[in-house]
Design a protein around this motif. Structure first.
Motif, PDB file in Angstrom:
ATOM      1  N   THR A 133     -36.484   7.240 -51.579  1.00 40.30           N
ATOM      2  CA  THR A 133     -36.437   8.544 -52.252  1.00 40.30           C
ATOM      3  C   THR A 133     -37.829   9.161 -52.229  1.00 40.30           C
ATOM      4  OG1 THR A 133     -34.637   7.857 -53.702  1.00 40.30           O
ATOM      5  CG2 THR A 133     -35.931   9.759 -54.393  1.00 40.30           C
ATOM      6  N   LEU A 134     -37.910  10.390 -51.735  1.00 42.37           N
ATOM      7  CA  LEU A 134     -39.173  11.116 -51.704  1.00 42.37           C
ATOM      8  C   LEU A 134     -39.068  12.334 -52.618  1.00 42.37           C
ATOM      9  CD1 LEU A 134     -40.017  11.170 -47.870  1.00 42.37           C
ATOM     10  CD2 LEU A 134     -40.772   9.526 -49.596  1.00 42.37           C
ATOM     11  N   HIS A 135     -40.034  12.474 -53.495  1.00 47.22           N
ATOM     12  CA  HIS A 135     -40.103  13.686 -54.326  1.00 47.22           C
ATOM     13  C   HIS A 135     -41.066  14.656 -53.671  1.00 47.22           C
ATOM     14  CE1 HIS A 135     -40.022  16.315 -57.782  1.00 47.22           C
ATOM     15  NE2 HIS A 135     -41.347  16.355 -57.742  1.00 47.22           N
ATOM     16  N   HIS A 136     -40.581  15.855 -53.369  1.00 47.75           N
ATOM     17  CA  HIS A 136     -41.414  16.885 -52.740  1.00 47.75           C
ATOM     18  C   HIS A 136     -41.922  17.823 -53.837  1.00 47.75           C
ATOM     19  CE1 HIS A 136     -42.991  19.708 -49.931  1.00 47.75           C
ATOM     20  NE2 HIS A 136     -42.437  19.119 -48.885  1.00 47.75           N
ATOM     21  N   PRO A 137     -43.206  17.725 -54.191  1.00 46.39           N
ATOM     22  CA  PRO A 137     -43.712  18.518 -55.321  1.00 46.39           C
ATOM     23  C   PRO A 137     -43.692  20.025 -55.050  1.00 46.39           C
ATOM     24  CG  PRO A 137     -45.504  17.396 -54.179  1.00 46.39           C
ATOM     25  CD  PRO A 137     -44.240  16.855 -53.609  1.00 46.39           C
ATOM     26  N   GLN A 138     -43.898  20.454 -53.811  1.00 43.71           N
ATOM     27  CA  GLN A 138     -43.898  21.883 -53.523  1.00 43.71           C
ATOM     28  C   GLN A 138     -42.514  22.498 -53.668  1.00 43.71           C
ATOM     29  OE1 GLN A 138     -45.958  21.496 -49.591  1.00 43.71           O
ATOM     30  NE2 GLN A 138     -47.225  23.149 -50.385  1.00 43.71           N
ATOM     31  N   LEU A 139     -41.473  21.690 -53.408  1.00 40.43           N
ATOM     32  CA  LEU A 139     -40.106  22.171 -53.540  1.00 40.43           C
ATOM     33  C   LEU A 139     -39.478  21.721 -54.848  1.00 40.43           C
ATOM     34  CD1 LEU A 139     -38.878  21.465 -49.895  1.00 40.43           C
ATOM     35  CD2 LEU A 139     -39.623  23.645 -50.862  1.00 40.43           C
ATOM     36  N   ASP A 140     -40.186  20.836 -55.573  1.00 38.95           N
ATOM     37  CA  ASP A 140     -39.694  20.282 -56.835  1.00 38.95           C
ATOM     38  C   ASP A 140     -38.285  19.707 -56.650  1.00 38.95           C
ATOM     39  OD1 ASP A 140     -39.757  19.527 -59.478  1.00 38.95           O
ATOM     40  OD2 ASP A 140     -39.043  21.443 -60.234  1.00 38.95           O
ATOM     41  N   MET A 141     -38.151  18.840 -55.660  1.00 41.49           N
ATOM     42  CA  MET A 141     -36.834  18.299 -55.318  1.00 41.49           C
ATOM     43  C   MET A 141     -36.976  16.877 -54.785  1.00 41.49           C
ATOM     44  SD  MET A 141     -34.047  19.917 -52.665  1.00 41.49           S
ATOM     45  CE  MET A 141     -33.709  21.283 -53.779  1.00 41.49           C
ATOM     46  N   GLN A 156     -30.542  20.517 -46.482  1.00 38.84           N
ATOM     47  CA  GLN A 156     -31.045  20.557 -47.858  1.00 38.84           C
ATOM     48  C   GLN A 156     -32.471  21.101 -47.898  1.00 38.84           C
ATOM     49  OE1 GLN A 156     -31.485  16.681 -49.638  1.00 38.84           O
ATOM     50  NE2 GLN A 156     -31.742  17.472 -51.711  1.00 38.84           N
ATOM     51  N   PHE A 157     -33.280  20.692 -46.916  1.00 42.62           N
ATOM     52  CA  PHE A 157     -34.669  21.138 -46.873  1.00 42.62           C
ATOM     53  C   PHE A 157     -34.743  22.646 -46.635  1.00 42.62           C
ATOM     54  CE2 PHE A 157     -38.781  22.030 -45.034  1.00 42.62           C
ATOM     55  CZ  PHE A 157     -39.646  21.225 -45.749  1.00 42.62           C
ATOM     56  N   ARG A 158     -33.921  23.151 -45.708  1.00 32.45           N
ATOM     57  CA  ARG A 158     -33.989  24.581 -45.424  1.00 32.45           C
ATOM     58  C   ARG A 158     -33.545  25.409 -46.623  1.00 32.45           C
ATOM     59  NH1 ARG A 158     -30.879  28.562 -41.150  1.00 32.45           N
ATOM     60  NH2 ARG A 158     -32.448  30.183 -41.215  1.00 32.45           N
ATOM     61  N   GLN A 159     -32.512  24.966 -47.326  1.00 33.90           N
ATOM     62  CA  GLN A 159     -32.079  25.701 -48.506  1.00 33.90           C
ATOM     63  C   GLN A 159     -33.180  25.753 -49.550  1.00 33.90           C
ATOM     64  OE1 GLN A 159     -29.286  27.545 -48.930  1.00 33.90           O
ATOM     65  NE2 GLN A 159     -29.040  27.110 -46.751  1.00 33.90           N
ATOM     66  N   ALA A 160     -33.875  24.623 -49.721  1.00 35.70           N
ATOM     67  CA  ALA A 160     -34.992  24.591 -50.674  1.00 35.70           C
ATOM     68  C   ALA A 160     -36.128  25.487 -50.203  1.00 35.70           C
ATOM     69  CB  ALA A 160     -35.480  23.158 -50.848  1.00 35.70           C
ATOM     70  N   GLN A 161     -36.357  25.513 -48.891  1.00 34.53           N
ATOM     71  CA  GLN A 161     -37.407  26.357 -48.337  1.00 34.53           C
ATOM     72  C   GLN A 161     -37.089  27.839 -48.531  1.00 34.53           C
ATOM     73  OE1 GLN A 161     -37.608  26.354 -44.125  1.00 34.53           O
ATOM     74  NE2 GLN A 161     -39.591  27.357 -44.012  1.00 34.53           N
ATOM     75  N   LEU A 162     -35.830  28.217 -48.291  1.00 32.95           N
ATOM     76  CA  LEU A 162     -35.431  29.609 -48.483  1.00 32.95           C
ATOM     77  C   LEU A 162     -35.570  30.028 -49.946  1.00 32.95           C
ATOM     78  CD1 LEU A 162     -32.275  29.840 -46.189  1.00 32.95           C
ATOM     79  CD2 LEU A 162     -34.564  30.744 -45.748  1.00 32.95           C
ATOM     80  N   LYS A 163     -35.248  29.115 -50.838  1.00 30.60           N
ATOM     81  CA  LYS A 163     -35.401  29.392 -52.271  1.00 30.60           C
ATOM     82  C   LYS A 163     -36.876  29.609 -52.604  1.00 30.60           C
ATOM     83  CE  LYS A 163     -34.372  27.440 -56.827  1.00 30.60           C
ATOM     84  NZ  LYS A 163     -33.790  26.273 -57.551  1.00 30.60           N
ATOM     85  N   ARG A 164     -37.749  28.797 -52.016  1.00 28.64           N
ATOM     86  CA  ARG A 164     -39.187  28.945 -52.242  1.00 28.64           C
ATOM     87  C   ARG A 164     -39.692  30.263 -51.652  1.00 28.64           C
ATOM     88  NH1 ARG A 164     -44.260  27.251 -49.715  1.00 28.64           N
ATOM     89  NH2 ARG A 164     -45.715  26.520 -51.317  1.00 28.64           N
ATOM     90  N   ASN A 165     -39.201  30.629 -50.466  1.00 24.83           N
ATOM     91  CA  ASN A 165     -39.598  31.891 -49.853  1.00 24.83           C
ATOM     92  C   ASN A 165     -39.212  33.085 -50.724  1.00 24.83           C
ATOM     93  OD1 ASN A 165     -40.700  30.600 -47.689  1.00 24.83           O
ATOM     94  ND2 ASN A 165     -39.100  31.146 -46.235  1.00 24.83           N
ATOM     95  N   GLU A 166     -38.021  33.009 -51.322  1.00 22.67           N
ATOM     96  CA  GLU A 166     -37.585  34.097 -52.193  1.00 22.67           C
ATOM     97  C   GLU A 166     -38.475  34.182 -53.429  1.00 22.67           C
ATOM     98  OE1 GLU A 166     -35.327  37.299 -53.722  1.00 22.67           O
ATOM     99  OE2 GLU A 166     -35.779  36.506 -51.731  1.00 22.67           O
TER     100      GLU A 166
END
Length: 350
Positions: free
Chosen positions: A160-168, A197-207
Motif C-alpha cells: 500500500t502506497l500513500h500518495h501525499p500529493q493526491l491524498d490517496m 484510479q491515478f488519472r481520476q485523482a489527477q483530474l480532481k487535483r487539476n480541477e
C-alpha cells in the motif's frame, strides 16, 4: 555378563537411539529448510532484503521489470492516449516507466528538503507519479499471500502506497511466480485499476488547481480595481480619407486611488455594438507613471482594414460600447499584479 558390561551396553543403546533421533531431526530440519529455499516465502524474504539495500543486480533477478513495465505501458496507453503518441507508443512508455522506476528506486528520500507546504503551495508543486518515499513505504507494507491464488506456483505480493500529493492510498497487487530460473515478481496484477484510479485523482487535483487559480484571479482583480478604479470607457470607430483604413478610438478615465505610484498598466477591452454584442477584444497598455491620487485619461487607437469582417461589424454596430478590466498593474515597489490565464491543465507528465 557383569553389571559394568550391562551398563555399558545400555549406554551404547541410548547413544545409538539419540544419534538416530538427532539424525532424523537434522534430516527433517534440513528437509524443511530445503522446502523453504524452494518456496515463495523465501523469494519474498529475499525481495525484502534487496529492497533494504536497493541491490540493483539482485532486484533484476527477482523482478521481471520488462514484463511488468510492458503490461503497465498497455494500461497507460489506454488511459493516457496522448502520452508518447506514435507507432511505438507502448514500447516508448515501457522504456520510460523502467527508467523512471530505476531512478526512483535509487533516489534518496528527499521529504526533509520539501519542508511543510500549505495546501495551496502543495497544489503548485509538480505531480510525482510515485510518492517521494515510496521505497520506504514498500519496505514497511509488503505482504505475501501464498495461498490466495490456489496455485502452488503462484502467489500474491501486496503493498500500500500513500500518495501525499493526491491524498490517496493505492493498493498494489503483484504476481510472484515460479519460473524456470526461480521465483520472480512478474506482473502488476491490478495495473488497469491503478492507472485509472491515478488519472481520476489527477483530474480532481487539476480541477482544484484551476479553481484555486480562479480564486487568485478574483482577488487580484479586486486589488487592481481598488488601486486604479475605472470611471468610464468610451469607444468610437470611423474610416479615414483613404476609405480603406478603419480607426477605433478607445478612451478610458480613472484615477490612482492609492498612496503608491503606479509605473504602468495594461487592460483588456471588449468593444460591443449598440445591442451589446461583443465585436472586438484587445489588450491595451501604457507605461506612463501615475502618482498617488492622480487622475488619468488615456486613449488608444486601433487600426484595421475597413472591409474586414470585424471592421464591417464595427461600422454597422451603431453607438459602440466598451467594457474593460485590468490585466496588469505594475506598482512602484516592484510588485506586478496580473491575471493568470485559466485553461485546461495538461494531464501528461513532462
Amino acid at each position: 555378563m557383569s553389571l559394568k558390561e550391562n551398563l555399558l551396553q545400555a549406554k551404547l543403546k541410548i547413544a545409538l537411539v539419540l544419534l538416530v533421533i538427532a539424525l532424523g531431526y537434522g534430516g527433517w530440519e534440513g528437509w524443511k529448510y530445503y522446502q523453504y529455499l524452494q518456496s515463495s516465502q523465501h523469494a519474498f524474504d529475499m525481495l525484502k532484503d534487496s529492497l533494504k539495500s536497493i541491490d540493483e543486480e539482485k532486484l533484476s533477478a527477482q523482478v521481471n521489470f520488462p514484463q511488468l513495465s510492458q503490461h503497465l505501458a498497455q494500461c497507460v496507453a489506454q488511459v493516457y492516449p496522448f502520452i508518447e503518441q506514435g507507432n511505438n507508443q507502448q514500447a516508448a512508455i515501457s522504456a520510460r516507466a523502467q527508467a523512471y522506476l530505476l531512478e526512483r528506486l535509487l533516489a534518496k528520500d528527499n521529504s526533509r528538503q520539501r519542508g511543510t507546504l500549505t495546501p495551496e503551495e502543495a497544489l503548485q508543486q509538480p505531480l510525482d507519479i510515485l510518492p517521494h518515499d515510496f521505497v520506504k513505504q514498500l519496505q514497511s507494507s509488503l505482504a505475501l499471500n501464498a495461498t490466495g491464488t490456489g496455485n502452488p506456483n503462484l502467489a500474491f505480493v501486496s503493498a500500500t502506497l500513500h500518495h501525499p500529493q493526491l491524498d490517496m492510498d493505492f493498493n498494489l497487487i503483484f504476481y510472484l511466480q515460479r519460473t524456470g530460473s526461480g521465483w520472480m515478481l512478474t506482473d502488476l496484477a491490478n495495473a488497469p485499476e491503478l492507472v485509472a484510479q491515478f488519472r481520476q485523482a489527477q483530474l480532481k487535483r487539476n480541477e482544484a488547481k484551476r479553481l484555486l487559480l480562479i480564486k487568485k484571479n478574483e482577488t487580484t482583480q479586486q486589488r487592481m480595481n481598488s488601486t486604479l478604479p475605472i470611471q468610464s470607457c468610451e469607444a468610437a470607430a470611423g474610416v479615414i480619407s483613404d476609405n480603406k483604413t478603419l480607426l477605433v478610438r478607445v478612451i478610458v478615465m480613472g484615477r490612482n486611488a492609492t498612496a503608491e505610484r503606479v509605473n504602468g498598466y495594461s487592460l483588456h477591452v471588449t468593444i460591443l455594438n449598440e445591442a451589446g454584442k461583443p465585436i472586438l477584444d484587445r489588450y491595451l497598455d501604457k507605461a506612463v507613471p501615475l502618482q498617488p491620487g492622480e487622475p488619468f485619461k488615456q486613449g488608444w487607437t486601433i487600426e484595421m482594414t475597413a472591409d474586414s469582417e470585424i471592421g464591417k461589424a464595427l461600422l454597422a454596430g451603431g453607438k459602440l460600447k466598451c467594457m474593460t478590466r485590468w490585466q496588469t498593474v505594475a506598482l512602484n515597489n516592484g510588485e506586478v499584479l496580473y491575471i493568470r490565464e485559466v485553461k485546461q491543465i495538461p494531464e501528461d507528465f513532462k
